[in-house]
Design a protein around this motif. Structure first.
Motif, short mmCIF file in Angstrom:
data_model
loop_
_atom_site.label_atom_id
_atom_site.label_comp_id
_atom_site.label_asym_id
_atom_site.label_seq_id
_atom_site.Cartn_x
_atom_site.Cartn_y
_atom_site.Cartn_z
N GLY A 92 5.86 -15.96 -6.15
CA GLY A 92 6.43 -14.21 -6.03
C GLY A 92 4.71 -13.72 -6.85
O GLY A 92 5.64 -13.03 -7.29
N HIS A 93 4.29 -14.55 -7.09
CA HIS A 93 2.69 -13.50 -7.54
C HIS A 93 2.50 -11.78 -6.96
O HIS A 93 2.28 -12.39 -6.20
CB HIS A 93 1.67 -14.91 -7.82
CG HIS A 93 1.40 -15.21 -8.59
ND1 HIS A 93 1.56 -15.48 -10.00
CD2 HIS A 93 1.40 -16.50 -8.32
CE1 HIS A 93 1.78 -16.42 -10.68
NE2 HIS A 93 1.78 -17.75 -10.28
N ARG A 94 2.36 -10.92 -7.79
CA ARG A 94 2.69 -10.04 -6.69
C ARG A 94 0.72 -9.67 -6.24
O ARG A 94 -0.02 -10.39 -7.46
CB ARG A 94 2.81 -8.72 -7.11
CG ARG A 94 4.08 -8.71 -7.45
CD ARG A 94 4.70 -7.84 -8.55
NE ARG A 94 6.08 -7.87 -8.91
CZ ARG A 94 7.00 -6.59 -8.61
NH1 ARG A 94 6.00 -5.40 -8.67
NH2 ARG A 94 7.70 -6.59 -9.00
N ILE A 95 0.35 -9.56 -5.18
CA ILE A 95 -0.50 -9.31 -4.24
C ILE A 95 -0.76 -7.76 -4.26
O ILE A 95 0.13 -7.54 -2.62
CB ILE A 95 -0.91 -9.71 -3.57
CG1 ILE A 95 -0.89 -11.00 -4.32
CG2 ILE A 95 -2.41 -10.02 -2.64
CD1 ILE A 95 -0.98 -12.43 -2.92
N ARG A 96 -1.06 -6.63 -5.11
CA ARG A 96 -1.24 -5.54 -4.00
C ARG A 96 -2.57 -5.18 -3.21
O ARG A 96 -3.48 -5.19 -3.91
CB ARG A 96 -1.08 -4.40 -5.17
CG ARG A 96 -1.03 -3.12 -5.19
CD ARG A 96 -0.83 -2.21 -5.93
NE ARG A 96 0.32 -2.36 -6.55
CZ ARG A 96 1.88 -1.99 -6.09
NH1 ARG A 96 2.31 -0.72 -4.98
NH2 ARG A 96 2.50 -1.92 -6.94
N VAL A 97 -2.81 -4.43 -2.18
CA VAL A 97 -3.58 -3.94 -1.52
C VAL A 97 -3.93 -2.11 -1.46
O VAL A 97 -2.12 -1.83 -1.02
CB VAL A 97 -3.76 -4.81 0.29
CG1 VAL A 97 -3.55 -5.75 0.20
CG2 VAL A 97 -2.76 -3.77 0.89
N PHE A 98 -4.86 -1.60 -2.46
CA PHE A 98 -4.52 -0.10 -1.63
C PHE A 98 -6.20 0.62 -1.29
O PHE A 98 -6.76 0.09 -1.72
CB PHE A 98 -4.26 -0.47 -3.51
CG PHE A 98 -5.44 -0.37 -4.15
CD1 PHE A 98 -7.03 0.55 -4.67
CD2 PHE A 98 -4.79 -1.69 -5.00
CE1 PHE A 98 -7.17 -0.03 -5.39
CE2 PHE A 98 -6.48 -2.01 -5.60
CZ PHE A 98 -7.10 -1.24 -6.24
N ALA A 99 -5.62 1.66 -1.14
CA ALA A 99 -6.64 2.48 -1.05
C ALA A 99 -6.65 3.62 -1.75
O ALA A 99 -5.66 4.35 -1.33
CB ALA A 99 -6.85 2.87 0.99
N THR A 100 -7.29 4.23 -2.67
CA THR A 100 -7.68 5.13 -3.03
C THR A 100 -7.67 6.44 -2.15
O THR A 100 -8.84 6.31 -1.41
CB THR A 100 -8.50 5.16 -5.03
OG1 THR A 100 -9.40 5.21 -4.48
CG2 THR A 100 -7.70 4.33 -5.29
N THR A 101 -7.08 7.77 -2.83
CA THR A 101 -7.45 9.07 -2.22
C THR A 101 -8.08 9.85 -3.44
O THR A 101 -7.33 9.74 -4.21
CB THR A 101 -6.10 9.16 -1.61
OG1 THR A 101 -5.02 9.58 -2.05
CG2 THR A 101 -5.51 8.65 -0.22
N GLY A 102 -8.47 10.92 -2.67
CA GLY A 102 -9.17 12.28 -4.00
C GLY A 102 -10.25 12.09 -4.41
O GLY A 102 -10.75 10.68 -4.43
#
Length: 122
Positions: A112-122
Motif C-alpha cells: 500500500g505504499h504510494r508511488i507517484r509518477v509525474f511530469a511537471t509543466t510550466g
C-alpha cells in the motif's frame, strides 16, 4: 546540510516486494535476504525493503503516509506508464490527472505504499 539518499520501506514480504520493485525500477536488488532487499538507483539513491516483522525498533506507521515520487520527462510519459501498468494487470490508485504542478498518476506496491509518477509543466 545533508541530502537524503536512502529510503526504507517496511514491508510484509521482502521477496514479494522485491519482485514488484524489480519490475518498477527495471533492475534487480543488489542485496537480498529473507528479511531485507536493497536497490541502488541512479544518483546513488538506495531503496531498502525491510520486513516489518523484524525491523527495529518496531514500526508503528501505516503505508500511504509517504509517497515515492518518480519524475518523468513529459506528460505523455505519465500516460504511457499508466497504460503499461494497466496492461500488466496491476492496480492503479489514481489514473493520469492534470494537477497544479503537472500530470500525475499513482500506483501502490503490495503493502500500500504510494508511488507517484509525474511530469511537471510550466
Amino acid at each position: 546540510m545533508f541530502t537524503p539518499t536512502y529510503y526504507l520501506l517496511h514491508v510484509a514480504d521482502p521477496a514479494k516486494s522485491a519482485g514488484f520493485y524489480t519490475e518498477l525500477f527495471g533492475r534487480p536488488p543488489v542485496e537480498t535476504s529473507p528479511t531485507f532487499a536493497l536497490f541502488v538507483l541512479g544518483g546513488g539513491i538506495k531503496v531498502g525493503l525491510w520486513s516489518k516483522a523484524t525491523v527495529e525498533p518496531a514500526t508503528g506507521g501505516a503505508p500511504g503516509a509517504l509517497e515515492i515520487g518518480i519524475a518523468l520527462a513529459a506528460p505523455a510519459d505519465v500516460d504511457a506508464f499508466h497504460e503499461n501498468w494497466v496492461a500488466r494487470g496491476l492496480p492503479v490508485f489514481q489514473s493520469p490527472t492534470d494537477m497544479d504542478f503537472g500530470r500525475s498518476s499513482m500506483v501502490t506496491d503490495p503493502d500500500g505504499h504510494r508511488i507517484r509518477v509525474f511530469a511537471t509543466t510550466g
